[in-house]
Design an enzyme around this catalytic site. Structure first.
Site: not given
Length: 291
Positions: A224, A265
């Protein structure tokens, strides 16, 4: 003693932080858009992730990167269902990443066993009743609106307190709608209506999130934007998505495991699978438990 990660009804009880591998069946996801767009390629990739240590595989057909437009329901179904069906037929525990109840229902019929809704049931009023009827695990993420304008919503006085308050409201809506509390997982929504300082603060306070909400915690930091900013070069340019952020992702996986996360995840599985196992071994050694 190892922190309790909580058990999610309907899934195995792992003795350490689980690893959820990501299969994006999209042309435009931020880190790997288009790589697994063909369904046969996507199924093979999911099987490869399991071979590398994934305990579950999360299949999504709609990009949720900041600014991403939505795809229509028929296209999302076309992307997702063959991949869910192919992986489930090989015995893989499949999670479907969707904000649409109709997609969730058809993916469950095709063999998925978890619904991972980044809107926490807010985007589609039919989602909570559908999941309740199916009696499957449900991931409730912190969400403030669609990807197209999520950055405008990244305004907080105290990000952790506000995320806890808003997640608690979503949890209460899910339970009121018939979903059993034992089947609910929370996700703080790193990168969703968050800026880098918000994401870092939430990672620093994962234990508080887990303790105050008293639900198993999924941490989805993989590749991210905030990791790109942390790894910025001397001229300030963020590290690009994909593999340049995988080592940093594994670092977050180790931190999350240490704080008692139920699962992480990730796009690149092997390093995070190793990280959570090392975190488990260290925690076990510190408590005197057999590793």
């Amino acid at each position: 003693m190892n922190p309790s990660r909580g058990h999610v009804a309907g899934l195995p009880e792992w003795d350490r932080c689980a690893v959820m591998g990501v299969v994006n069946v999209t042309p435009d996801s931020f880190s790997d858009g288009g790589k697994w767009f063909d369904s046969d390629t996507a199924v093979k990739h999911g099987l490869d992730l399991v071979a590398e240590g994934a305990d579950l595989v999360d299949v999504g057909g709609e990009s949720t990167r900041p600014g991403a437009p939505r795809v229509d329901e028929s296209e999302e179904l076309r992307r997702v269902l063959p991949v869910v069906r192919g992986l489930a037929s090989e015995g893989v525990l499949v999670s479907v990443d969707t904000m649409r109840a109709a997609v969730a229902e058809q993916a469950l019929a095709a063999g998925a066993v978890v619904v991972n809704d980044v809107s926490g049931g807010l985007a589609d009023p039919r989602m909570v009743p559908a999941v309740a009827a199916a009696r499957v695990p449900f991931v409730v993420m912190h969400w403030r609106g669609q990807s197209i304008d999520m950055n405008n919503r990244a305004v907080y006085e105290d990000v952790t307190t506000e995320v806890i308050t808003e997640l608690r409201a979503s949890l209460e809506r899910a339970v009121a709608g018939g979903i059993e509390p034992a089947r609910i997982v929370i996700d703080p929504g790193l990168g969703f209506a968050k800026q880098t300082p918000h994401d870092l603060r939430l990672v620093a306070e994962l234990g508080r999130l887990r303790n105050e909400l008293e639900r198993p915690l999924l941490v989805a930091a993989s590749r991210k934007r905030f990791l790109g900013r942390v790894l910025a070069s001397t001229d300030g340019a963020p590290a690009p998505p994909a593999r340049e952020r995988d080592a940093a992702t594994a670092a977050i996986s180790a931190l999350a495991a240490r704080e008692g996360a139920w699962a992480v995840r990730v796009h690149e599985v092997r390093a995070s699978a190793d990280a959570v196992r090392v975190a488990h071994a260290v925690a076990s050694a510190g408590s005197g438990e057999p590793g």
